[in-house]
Write an enzyme that holds these catalytic residues in place. Sequence first.
Site, PDB file in Angstrom:
ATOM      1  N   HIS A   1       2.033   8.729   4.791  1.00 38.44           N
ATOM      2  CA  HIS A   1       1.036   9.654   5.085  1.00 38.44           C
ATOM      3  C   HIS A   1       1.868  10.588   6.342  1.00 38.44           C
ATOM      4  CE1 HIS A   1      -2.549   9.001   3.355  1.00 38.44           C
ATOM      5  NE2 HIS A   1      -2.395   7.701   3.430  1.00 38.44           N
TER       6      HIS A   1
ATOM      7  N   THR B   1      -7.814  -2.378   1.523  1.00 39.87           N
ATOM      8  CA  THR B   1      -7.214  -2.993   0.318  1.00 39.87           C
ATOM      9  C   THR B   1      -7.677  -4.470   0.616  1.00 39.87           C
ATOM     10  OG1 THR B   1      -5.464  -1.602   0.705  1.00 39.87           O
ATOM     11  CG2 THR B   1      -4.998  -3.789  -0.675  1.00 39.87           C
TER      12      THR B   1
ATOM     13  N   ASP C   1       2.068   2.750   3.492  1.00 38.11           N
ATOM     14  CA  ASP C   1       1.322   4.033   3.319  1.00 38.11           C
ATOM     15  C   ASP C   1       1.143   4.816   4.474  1.00 38.11           C
ATOM     16  OD1 ASP C   1      -1.049   5.351   1.852  1.00 38.11           O
ATOM     17  OD2 ASP C   1      -2.278   4.569   3.455  1.00 38.11           O
TER      18      ASP C   1
ATOM     19  N   SER D   1      -7.210   4.255  -1.286  1.00 36.66           N
ATOM     20  CA  SER D   1      -7.106   2.894  -1.333  1.00 36.66           C
ATOM     21  C   SER D   1      -8.301   1.824  -1.682  1.00 36.66           C
ATOM     22  CB  SER D   1      -6.516   2.043   0.067  1.00 36.66           C
ATOM     23  OG  SER D   1      -4.994   2.766   0.182  1.00 36.66           O
TER      24      SER D   1
ATOM     25  N   ASP E   1       1.024  -1.112   0.016  1.00 37.12           N
ATOM     26  CA  ASP E   1      -0.023   0.022   0.081  1.00 37.12           C
ATOM     27  C   ASP E   1       0.835   1.135  -0.084  1.00 37.12           C
ATOM     28  OD1 ASP E   1      -1.969   2.178   0.704  1.00 37.12           O
ATOM     29  OD2 ASP E   1      -3.106   0.678   1.283  1.00 37.12           O
TER      30      ASP E   1
ATOM     31  N   ASP F   1      -1.177   0.104  -4.957  1.00 36.11           N
ATOM     32  CA  ASP F   1      -2.551   0.687  -5.295  1.00 36.11           C
ATOM     33  C   ASP F   1      -2.192   2.174  -5.384  1.00 36.11           C
ATOM     34  OD1 ASP F   1      -1.807   1.291  -2.641  1.00 36.11           O
ATOM     35  OD2 ASP F   1      -3.856   0.912  -1.693  1.00 36.11           O
ATOM     36  N   HIS F   2      -1.302   2.696  -5.148  1.00 32.30           N
ATOM     37  CA  HIS F   2      -1.009   4.100  -5.333  1.00 32.30           C
ATOM     38  C   HIS F   2       0.566   4.567  -4.900  1.00 32.30           C
ATOM     39  CE1 HIS F   2      -1.874   4.972  -1.120  1.00 32.30           C
ATOM     40  NE2 HIS F   2      -3.201   4.272  -1.374  1.00 32.30           N
TER      41      HIS F   2
HETATM   42 MG    MG Z   1      -4.194  -0.913   2.413  1.00 28.59          MG
HETATM   43 ZN    ZN Z   2      -3.106   6.032   2.405  1.00 27.56          ZN
END
Ligand code: MG
Ligand code: ZN
Length: 404
Positions: free
Chosen positions: A301, A177, A297, A124, A83, A339-340
């Site tokens: 952040h 996810t 992820d 996500s 992620d 996912d990004h």
């Molecule tokens: Mg996730």
């Molecule tokens: Zn995120």
Amino acid sequence: MIFNLEMYFYANFNITTMIQIAKYLLLVIIISFSNFLPAQEEYKTVNINKAIYNGGLIEHEVKYVEEPSSSTRPRNVIFLIGDGMGVSHAFAGLVANHGELYLKNFKNIGFITTHSHDNFVTDSGAGGTALACGEKTYNHAIGVNKDTVSVENIREKAEKKGMATGVVSSSAITHATPASFVAHQPDRGFYEAIASDFLKTGIDVLIGGGLEHFTKRKDSTDLTITLKEKGYKVLTNIDDIAKVKKGKLAGFTAPMHNPSILEGRGNMLQVATKTAIHILDNDKDGFFLMVEGSEIDWGGHQNFTAYIATEVLDLDQTIGIALEFAAKNKETLVVVTADHETGGFAIEGGDYQTGTVNGDFTSTNHTGVMVPVYAFGPGSEKFRGFHDNTDIPKIIGELIGVEF
Ligand code: MG
Ligand code: ZN
């Protein structure tokens, strides 16, 4: 002044960075009014500490894994999602681990675009839905299209074909996810409804956090009772989970999210993945397993380089388990993607010797930049080049003989 230079620099960019400037100014004002240290110094100090990972702590063993000649179709698929894992995140792991990653075993590498139906920058939910269902949807959607209509995901298609299936995650198993490979809900925040959706499937193995979404619910039902009635072993300890060799397994490793590696998660993701592979491999029709490294992820952040590097290395060790299985099994496709991207992460300096990573960030959110896809094993050459995120489940589907 550095501050003014940055203002000038940022002024050439878009709304997101304008919002950042506004936040920056607000912070400066708040801190000035509170009679603390000079405002910029305070802000800078915090930022720099989190952005630079000083290395030295991490040394993960990495092996070279021989890729089987890829003329046949895969029987099994292990789909690993980092992620928020953009190129810089993987690179942070590489430098922190003194130049070694299991990811270096991949020869078939491509890129995917990640925008959602309604936003250049995906979340996500839409990102997971694209990778699971092959369809663009709005941010926050789980397994539904832009009109909130359910769309069948690759795991469901594999299940229908008779394959064993599973999901493993280092966050709650109900998080966006993993949920995208199981549930169909108009919003990722409907955690209890997402938990209920697990009961509507024939999924064989689920391992992750999120127990409370099954047990402490507004409707007062205890879904673990229903899981047991459906034949699942329900376990809440990773050591017990690791002992399971066959049958259906619901393994809950945390009441909500698992701790981060920095907080002492340990090898939960590797143990869970190894266990899931062992159980699912009993099926003569093959298996589909999705594994998520969720917290890369969250490091993004938080603009926190050490968080990112340690979570990337945790996923990389898990990728190693998948690759070593695939190399022996010879009929297993391993796909790794994200996912990004998160954080607009850049690496401005570092040292392979000491494992130091000097990171910087342009955002505390996701960005729209394309992310890599890595493939290994039968069919892996199909992932080369440029794709959209919605192409990935379709390529996997074509290889295992399910239709989108
Ligand atoms: Mg996730
Ligand atoms: Zn995120």
